[in-house]
Design a protein around this motif. Structure first.
Motif, PDB file in Angstrom:
ATOM      1  N   ASN A  88       0.812  -1.210   0.000  1.00 14.34           N
ATOM      2  CA  ASN A  88       0.000   0.000   0.000  1.00 14.34           C
ATOM      3  C   ASN A  88       0.840   1.252   0.000  1.00 14.34           C
ATOM      4  O   ASN A  88       0.579   2.199  -0.739  1.00 14.34           O
ATOM      5  CB  ASN A  88      -0.905   0.030   1.246  1.00 14.34           C
ATOM      6  CG  ASN A  88      -1.963  -1.033   1.151  1.00 14.34           C
ATOM      7  OD1 ASN A  88      -2.427  -1.349   0.076  1.00 14.34           O
ATOM      8  ND2 ASN A  88      -2.322  -1.599   2.278  1.00 14.34           N
TER       9      ASN A  88
ATOM     10  N   LYS B  13       1.119   4.152  -2.859  1.00 10.43           N
ATOM     11  CA  LYS B  13       0.815   5.549  -2.524  1.00 10.43           C
ATOM     12  C   LYS B  13       1.887   6.489  -3.057  1.00 10.43           C
ATOM     13  O   LYS B  13       1.603   7.572  -3.548  1.00 10.43           O
ATOM     14  CB  LYS B  13       0.732   5.668  -1.002  1.00 10.43           C
ATOM     15  CG  LYS B  13       0.430   7.049  -0.490  1.00 10.43           C
ATOM     16  CD  LYS B  13       0.138   6.979   1.000  1.00 10.43           C
ATOM     17  CE  LYS B  13       0.268   8.356   1.615  1.00 10.43           C
ATOM     18  NZ  LYS B  13       0.309   8.323   3.057  1.00 10.43           N
TER      19      LYS B  13
ATOM     20  N   GLU C 177      -4.929   0.957   2.904  1.00  2.85           N
ATOM     21  CA  GLU C 177      -4.390   2.141   2.229  1.00  2.85           C
ATOM     22  C   GLU C 177      -3.848   3.185   3.210  1.00  2.85           C
ATOM     23  O   GLU C 177      -3.088   4.060   2.831  1.00  2.85           O
ATOM     24  CB  GLU C 177      -5.425   2.787   1.296  1.00  2.85           C
ATOM     25  CG  GLU C 177      -6.744   3.090   1.920  1.00  2.85           C
ATOM     26  CD  GLU C 177      -7.714   1.922   1.838  1.00  2.85           C
ATOM     27  OE1 GLU C 177      -7.253   0.771   1.654  1.00  2.85           O
ATOM     28  OE2 GLU C 177      -8.905   2.162   1.964  1.00  2.85           O
TER      29      GLU C 177
END
Lengths: 311, 463, 551
Positions: free
Chosen positions: A48, A52, C135
């Protein structure tokens, strides 16, 4: 002159592009992982984070994306200080380093010219020896030692006086700047003193000075009209990069005096492999340096008319 | 007009005899370099500095053979000793753990906690015991403090060493052969300090075990027994924070610092001079291009590329990367001298003698190397002499962050780094490396001055 | 000539004065001034202190470092907190209950955010879901894994809404546990469990936690002004429910610097009220008769061995040789020289509580005494077993702060003198060191661990074969079994016995070599009282501090 300036500016942009490219690939070549941290993370969290920051794409793609972004003025988000834009970081901290740097340069330049001229005039007499001794001291003691000693000195005079004469650290008013700027500019001042002395001594022996002397011109006029102008030239040449160097080199002074400048960020970013901050500050400093050099060259041309004529 | 005019006669037209001595050469003709060397030798200060530099180099090169001490050997009993500090030590039995005083101990009679020293206070351990203020009173614990300075009323007690429920304590923390003042404070049920305190002053005696003494070669073959006084190793310049000999470290450190400090500036200034003179002389587009490249080189982040070069050279972790440092400095630091020289060349280019020379048919390299560079010598020399300390400090900074010399290898700059922390209490750790750096810088400056005077073409004909 | 120079001099002075004036105005405009920070100001009821670095992350779902933890400890409050006696006590939750299947928290009804809105269970649910969302990239998400479905959510297999937490009413929070975990209440003190309000978070559009306005405060203080890398000003939160906390009106973190000498100078100049002492300036502090304090900051430092197959340190006798060469008392008493450092005996520090007394009292750690002869004998055995003629160079990985520099140099020399081993010190700066640790690129490692929560398991599970923080990749079924018991057993005495077993196993197998338990020595302004130093949570807690003008 205008054509010359434009040509220089165009070349400047090209130079900055080279700087960005070299730094980008250099940075990625350094071993180490910008995303590693103290507490190890699971593979999922890692993936993740990579997504990003766009680190999962091939290198050339990352490069292209980056170029596109900086052409629009977007330097991205810092890796270590999340949710903070690199633009904001530069905007908030560069002016502080710049102010400090400008003040340091002013001290260095004025001091350097003054002391250098003095030593040349009183060559081999006592002012020469005293100043040269101080110059040696100024450059042979490392900057962190000078910074630490001067801060200690401030603490002691504050204690003696019972009140604050000068702040020992922090930032906000001009009084916070004086001592750090002097410490920062000290070694450059020493160097400029020597340079000035050296070039003045040479000029004293030149023919045109002798001519002027034999013509009966007053010494002061010779000094300002001829000697000073010509002797300053090497000093001016050095100034451009010196300004850029001082603004980046303020790291030690910024830490000791707790000044929130960009120099600190820069060094810590390299240590922590904060890609975006490294790129952002390098490109920014590069542009700043190039601009300074152009400025200095124009200044040079103004001071020495002979240079102006050359293409 | 009077008639005093000279009247020629035939004898006046006789051929003049050859004068053998008409054309005496008062001194041999010298080339530029010979002349320069001669002038340098006459300059007392420059000569002195030359000897000084040679002396420093000899110090670092021959030093290890004359002062044969390992720079990484740690003398933990003499940590941070100033030069000339007293070295006496008594031989004592090995340390054994202590579990409290005997019952037969007589406590001090001070109507308070009766803080007493048990046994002898040595640098191995200081053993203290005390008693509860009143018999049978509940013991909520005690706090022990220690300080180096005499206590007056109301003073803070000093360093808090320990909190304990016991009525005894053994201190082993950094015991130096000096006076200490210990205070024990009784605590109340909340753990706060009461005013039941007791203070004691004592002097610590430095000791060493027989085993240690033998290991370090301080005994003369079994003649030493417990209770004897012997001397610890001599350290003429003192020791550092790990008890390492300063003189040895200065010698080995000088090897690194002088190597980098001399060769790096020489190389990159040389590179810069060549580059800058070509750029300045050629002018025009070539000059522009070359200078833009110089700008590019200067704007690259030095630290980043240092790391890269270290990787490229394959220097492993924990190894000293002196060569990559040298290369990095040369690659990244040449633009400044280049700019400087270029500026000078631009100036000189317009001088009269240059055009005259050109008219006489001089080639480019002749002009550059024979005319222009000698005339920029002053500026070049000043630059070199100033880059020497700069290179030494850059090396210090890099070593500090692990990019330069790896421990335990010392360098003058990294010794300064280490010395600054204890600047107030142990100034000799900072003073000596800084002194050596200053001497080096001074020597180079004087030499630079002398060289400039010697090489200055304009001074050639003026004595 | 001198007249000319004199004129030049005067001109220069005028120019500089003008420049200074201009710069003064500029500096004042662009970054609000530090003001003249005062250590202790009784009239304004404010104090001034220093932060060692700029807090990188005030988003509690992502914060990991101690500086952020310190600031968060003042501006936020969670379900429970540690009180002045270091016991677990109520905070936003008035009471709570932990059973093998559930943990229930009943919230007080007068707890409010800094905008006046009440803090509800939904705020906790949102924060925990946020921390677990892949996330977000929260590094401490694993602390929540004891909650049902948490691990699955964090791996992306389930949606965040599937998290096993519910709020039957705004003042009640019910947590469904994935497995019985008796110390769940001790976990929730950690910043990752702090509440975040959903509507505020969404309104910040990704900038949550990056500036004073991008935060909503639940604790005794709010951030009044945050000038990055320069200063951080805290002011009392008028909506905070507990009047026993937050006595000071203002806390001004006026300087942000890591330089210990500069910090001490600020203290001398009476700009800050608290400063750490290094070994080198102890004498100075004693001479000035400052009140010096000491506290054990809870961290344990140890030498970690690399147990991987390609390393010499995988051999037990090799490790025993090193165990018998290093005198940790010499390290602490002669080399490091700071009071409060205890020579290391065990992975578990002294302050951990066992069943009734401290864990170390109930299960004393075994140690060996230094013996060079034995050490060499073990080394010879190791050499034979490994089939080597010579030992290769061994890398000691360490970070580059002054304390570890001294220690690594000492280690290098002792091992050379006693065992004849060549140790190379690999001094890496932060990120590179972490990368090498993770990939196992070291022979020996100077490591340490600070507690995340107040239970021995925070140290105990470090050397489980599945734990990524087990950098040497020590793999033992026995150890794993002990750890499993420690995690899952319901009875405290069973768990503590498991910890005793873990400690013994660590010693028998010489998995690590405990070096020391760290203490911090510091000075405080005599008029500042009530400063609490904590092992868990904000390292320096000013929320109970007050000024006593007569001190």
């Amino acid at each position: 002159m205008l054509r010359y300036t434009i040509k220089r500016l165009v070349l400047g942009v090209l130079t900055v592009w080279f700087i960005a490219t070299a730094t980008f690939f250099g940075m990625h070549a350094v071993p180490g992982d910008p995303l590693s941290s103290d507490k190890s993370t699971t593979a999922q969290i890692r993936a993740n984070l990579e997504a990003k920051y766009g680190l999962d794409k091939p290198l050339l793609t990352q490069y292209a994306i980056y170029l596109k972004n900086i052409s629009q003025g977007d330097f991205g988000i810092s890796f270590t200080q999340e949710n903070r834009q690199v633009n904001d970081i530069i905007k908030e901290h560069f002016p502080i380093s710049a102010i400090l740097g400008i003040l340091a340069i002013v001290f260095a330049a004025l001091g350097g010219i003054l002391w250098g001229a003095l030593t040349a005039l009183y060559r081999n007499r006592w002012p020469d020896s005293v100043i040269m001794f101080l110059v040696i001291l100024g450059i042979s003691v490392p900057s962190f030692v000078i910074a630490a000693i001067s801060q200690l000195f401030l603490v002691n005079i504050n204690a003696l006086a019972g009140t604050t004469i000068l702040p020992v650290g922090g930032w906000g008013t001009v009084w916070h700047m004086i001592v750090p700027a002097m410490v920062l500019g000290l070694s450059t001042m020493a160097y400029l003193t020597r340079l000035m002395r050296s070039s003045m001594l040479e000029i004293v022996n030149t023919d045109y000075v002798r001519t002027a002397q034999s013509k009966g011109l007053p010494k002061t006029r010779i000094f300002s009209r001829h000697q000073l102008r010509n002797a300053i030239l090497p000093v001016v040449t050095v100034l451009g990069p010196a300004i850029a160097g001082i603004t980046t080199g303020g790291f030690v002074v910024e830490i000791v005096f707790a000044i929130p400048g960009l120099g600190r960020y820069f060094v810590e970013a390299i240590q922590q492999l904060d890609y975006t901050v490294i790129m952002g500050t390098t490109v920014f400093y590069g542009a700043f340096l190039v601009f300074m050099v152009i400025l200095v060259d124009l200044l040079y041309g103004w001071i020495d008319p002979r240079v102006r004529i050359s293409p | 007009m009077s008639d005093t005019s000279w009247q020629p006669s035939p004898g006046d037209f006789a051929i003049a005899p050859q004068h053998q001595t008409a054309d005496v050469i008062t001194r041999p003709s010298m080339s530029y370099w010979q002349d320069a060397w001669r002038r340098l030798k006459e300059n007392k200060r420059a000569l002195f500095s030359l000897y000084l530099i040679i002396g420093l180099v000899m110090f670092t090169v021959a030093g290890p053979y004359l002062w044969n001490i390992d720079p990484s050997a740690q003398d933990l009993d003499q940590i941070g000793m100033a030069p000339g500090a007293e070295r006496n030590v008594t031989v004592a039995p090995a340390y054994t753990p202590w579990y409290g005083p005997e019952d037969s101990l007589t406590y001090a009679q001070d109507n308070r906690l009766g803080l007493t020293l048990v046994g002898v206070a040595t640098s191995q351990a200081v053993r203290l015991a005390w008693q509860a203020p009143q018999k049978g009173q509940t013991n909520y614990g005690y706090k022990i403090y220690r300080t180096l300075f005499a206590l007056n009323d109301g003073d803070a007690f000093g360093l808090p060493l320990m909190e304990t429920q016991n009525e005894y304590f053994e201190d082993r923390l950094d015991l130096q052969p000096t006076d200490y003042y210990y205070t024990v404070v009784a605590l109340d049920r909340h753990g706060l300090e009461t005013d039941q305190t007791s203070t004691i002053q004592l002097t610590v005696m430095r000791v060493i075990t027989l085993l240690e003494a033998e290991k370090r070669g301080l005994t003369e073959d079994g003649l030493v027994k417990e209770g004897d006084q012997i001397k610890l190793a001599l350290h003429p310049f003192g020791t550092d924070y790990l008890g390492r000999d300063m003189l040895a470290r200065l010698i080995y450190g000088g090897q690194v610092s002088l190597f980098i400090g001399i060769f790096a500036p020489l190389l990159y200034v040389l590179l810069g001079v060549i580059y800058g003179s070509i750029a300045g002389f050629m002018g025009g587009a070539v000059d522009q291009l070359m200078m833009r490249f110089a700008d590019f080189a200067v704007a690259l982040p030095f630290l980043l590329f240092m790391i890269l070069l270290k990787v490229i050279f394959g220097i492993g972790p924990g190894e000293s990367g002196v060569l990559p440092m040298l290369v990095a400095m040369v690659i990244l630091l040449w633009p400044a001298p280049a700019r400087l020289v270029r500026g000078q060349i631009l100036q000189i280019r317009e001088e009269g003698y240059v055009s005259a020379s050109k008219l006489l048919g001089a080639k480019t390299d002749y002009l550059v190397f024979r005319h222009m560079i000698p005339n920029t010598m002053g500026v070049i020399l000043v630059t070199i002499t100033f880059q020497v300390p700069s290179a030494i400090f850059t090396e210090a900074f890099l070593s500090f962050i692990g990019m330069g010399v790896a421990p335990p290898t010392p360098s003058w700059g990294s010794m300064c780094n280490d010395g600054i922390k204890s600047m107030l209490t142990r100034p000799h750790e900072l003073f000596f490396p800084a002194l050596f750096i200053s001497i080096t810088v001074l020597a180079f400056n004087l030499l630079g001055d002398g060289l400039r005077d010697a090489l200055d073409a304009r001074m050639r004909n003026r004595e | 000539m001198s007249r000319q120079l004199g004129l030049y001099f005067v001109l220069a002075i005028v120019f500089v004065a003008g420049l200074l004036f201009v710069l003064n105005q500029l500096a004042g405009i662009m970054s609000t001034a530090t003001q003249q920070a005062q250590a202790v100001d009784f009239t304004n009821n404010s104090i001034s202190a220093v932060l060692r670095e700029e807090p990188p992350q005030l988003d509690s779902s992502k914060a990991t470092d101690s500086t952020s933890g310190l600031v968060l400890g003042h501006i936020m409050e969670g379900l429970l907190r540690m009180d002045l006696q270091d016991r677990l006590g109520p905070a936003i939750a008035e009471r709570w209950e932990v059973t093998p299947t559930h943990a229930t928290f009943w919230l007080r009804d007068d707890a409010k955010w800094s905008d006046g809105e009440p803090i509800t269970a939904a705020d906790f649910i949102f924060a925990w879901q946020l921390a677990l969302k892949p996330e977000t990239g929260s590094e401490y998400a694993s602390l929540l894994y004891s909650i049902e479905n948490a691990e699955a959510i964090n791996s992306g297999k389930l949606a965040a809404s599937e998290l096993g937490v519910s709020a039957p009413n705004p003042q009640t929070l019910v947590v469904k546990l994935a497995r019985p975990i008796a110390f769940f209440d001790k976990l929730v003190v950690f910043p990752t469990f702090l509440p975040i309000r959903e509507d505020f978070y969404n309104a910040t559009q990704g900038r949550f936690g990056s500036d004073a306005e991008e935060l909503l405060y639940s604790g005794p203080y709010v951030i009044k002004r945050w000038v990055h890398s320069s200063n951080l000003l805290l002011e009392r939160n008028p909506h905070y429910w507990d009047s026993s906390r937050g006595k000071l009106a203002q806390i001004n973190f006026a300087y942000i610097t890591s330089d210990a000498t500069a910090t001490l100078n600020f203290f001398k100049d009476e700009r800050i009220a608290l400063a750490r002492l290094q070994a080198e300036n102890l004498t100075e502090a004693l001479r000035l008769k400052w009140p010096i304090r000491r506290f054990a900051d809870g961290t344990v430092f140890y030498l970690e061995f690399n147990h991987r197959d390609d390393r010499v340190s995988r051999n037990l006798n090799f490790r025993k040789a090193i165990q018998h060469s290093l005198d940790m008392e010499e390290l602490v008493y002669k080399v490091t020289k700071l009071p409060g450092y205890l020579p290391g005996k065990s992975l578990f520090p002294e302050w951990l509580i066992g069943v009734e007394k401290s864990l170390r009292e109930e299960y004393p750690a075994r140690t060996v005494s230094v013996d060079a002869v034995k050490a060499r004998a073990y080394l010879a055995l190791a050499k034979e077993e490994l089939g080597l003629t010579e030992f290769p160079e061994i890398t000691l990985l360490t970070s580059d702060n002054p304390v570890s520099n001294v220690q690594s140099e000492w280690l290098q020399e002792v091992l050379k003198q006693t065992l004849g081993l060549t140790i190379k010190i690999d001094k890496q700066i932060f990120k590179q060191r972490l990368a090498k640790m993770s990939s196992g690129d070291f022979g020996l490692l100077l490591g340490g661990w600070g507690p995340d929560y107040n239970d021995p398991l925070t140290f105990g599970d470090l050397f489980a074969s599945w734990n990524l923080n087990n950098r040497g990749r020590y793999n033992s079924a026995k150890m794993d079994a002990f750890i499993a018991t420690a995690q899952n057993a319901v009875e405290t005495k069973d768990r503590m016995m498991a910890f005793g077993d873990i400690q013994q196993q660590l010693f028998d197998d010489v998995v690590i070599l405990p070096m020391y338990e760290r203490g911090v020595t510091y000075v405080v302004h005599p008029q500042l009282k009530g400063v609490k130093r904590r092992v868990i949570g904000a390292e320096t807690d000013y929320t109970y501090a007050y000024i006593d003008p007569d001190a």
